[in-house]
Design an enzyme around this catalytic site. Sequence first.
Site, short mmCIF file in Angstrom:
data_model
loop_
_atom_site.label_atom_id
_atom_site.label_comp_id
_atom_site.label_asym_id
_atom_site.label_seq_id
_atom_site.Cartn_x
_atom_site.Cartn_y
_atom_site.Cartn_z
N HIS A 173 65.17 -31.42 -98.54
CA HIS A 173 66.43 -31.23 -97.81
C HIS A 173 66.45 -29.94 -96.98
CE1 HIS A 173 70.47 -31.99 -96.69
NE2 HIS A 173 70.88 -32.55 -97.81
N GLU A 397 66.61 -47.71 -82.44
CA GLU A 397 65.90 -48.86 -81.86
C GLU A 397 64.40 -48.58 -81.82
OE1 GLU A 397 65.74 -52.44 -80.96
OE2 GLU A 397 67.74 -51.84 -80.28
#
Length: 453
Positions: A173, A397
């Site tokens: 993280h 995408e």
Amino acid sequence: MGASCQESSSLLLQDLKVTIKESSLISPTEETLTHERKSIFLSNVDQVLNFDVQTVHFFRPNKDYPPEIASEMLRKALVRAMDVYEFLAGRLRLNPSSGRLDIDCKGAGAGFITAESEYTLEELGDLVYPNPAFAELVTCQLQSLPKDDQPLFAFQVTSFKCGGFAMGISANHTTFDGLSFKTFLDNLASLLSEKPLSTPPFNDRTLLKARTPPRVTFPHHELVQLQDSETTTVFEATSEHLDFNIFKLSSQQISRLKEKASESISSVCVRVTGFKVVTALVWRCKALSLVEDKEEVDDLEKESTILYAVDIRGRLDPQLPSSYTGNAVLTAYAKAKRKVLLEEPFGTIVEMIGEGANRITDEYARSAIDWGEMYKGFPHGDVLVSSWWKLGFAEVEYPWGKPKYCCPVVYHRKDIVLLFPDIDGDGKGVYVLAALPSKEMTKFQKWFEHTIC
């Protein structure tokens, strides 16, 4: 009424029958590695987030991009990506001169793993439900490396019998927050399509450096010093048995909650949003799940604190670059007695959530960062709402299309409630995932359904 779709774990695949085919390290290009070796400063926000986050991104079969082709494309694109995300091939280290963690960009490598499952994507069942077996789709540690030399970033591609595949990503993280991870995925998709980076990352974390000298100018009820807490972290997992339950809210139900809240909000400074009403709903249900009886005065007089992340990129003066890589979120909080959460109008609870977010101005953010410099601690409250709802991971995408679904690998944490995007419908709904002891879950569900009616 909210749809509850709790499943028995016996209905889930307990073993995805995943076999690792190849495990290796990938590094930036030679040109990048020949640059002068450097380290990445980690802010006080980064410092407290030294743990791994695992996400899984599922893709339907695409005859033009079978898993073996997609895997090789991903490997090459990741190597190119590390030319600008050089720290992904680095290692966390304790800097002896500062006593702080930083990232040593020594090109030690990120993990890249290929694997295959004996199942089809459809045989995995409901992807929304937090199946512990999804952990097989992610590599957290490379067995070939010692414990003190594990990558900050590991990427696993698992093929399914149907021709679909999953990208399993494990990232410490300290490397990304949700927004910068989404930017990373957008950039990866661009490289896969042989296009320029969609958003070149801004990697200088010193913009969130503490002031000299540090100045704490606000009380920070959302933070606790290490020595003042019985637990080591707000994110700590529990060993007690928990029931998992997923509550689905449609866009229409969220709109009704917003209307309900607007009826009783008095402050013109608080804008009613989907996130605020869902967070207020979670807070009310979680707090009241701990009340034995509505007539129990002592239970109702206890205070409840909710935590939730607020992006500070646009709240600082000057603003952080939108492409800032690293953790540019702070923990906002709201607190109230359980009695207030029981008796006050829903709009009042939403208003408290909004005021908690509004509290985070430039000066408040700087004060919180300086608090971390002086006291060393972490966020602490009764419940943390972790929202994956509008991060947009499923909107990326790739050459083979958008993911069918994206989700984190979920572990037993009863004080963290997760918000996920709707897998179908109009995409504006949300799944609320709670994990609680059975008795508390029954009450949580009762108050959930009562509040949205």
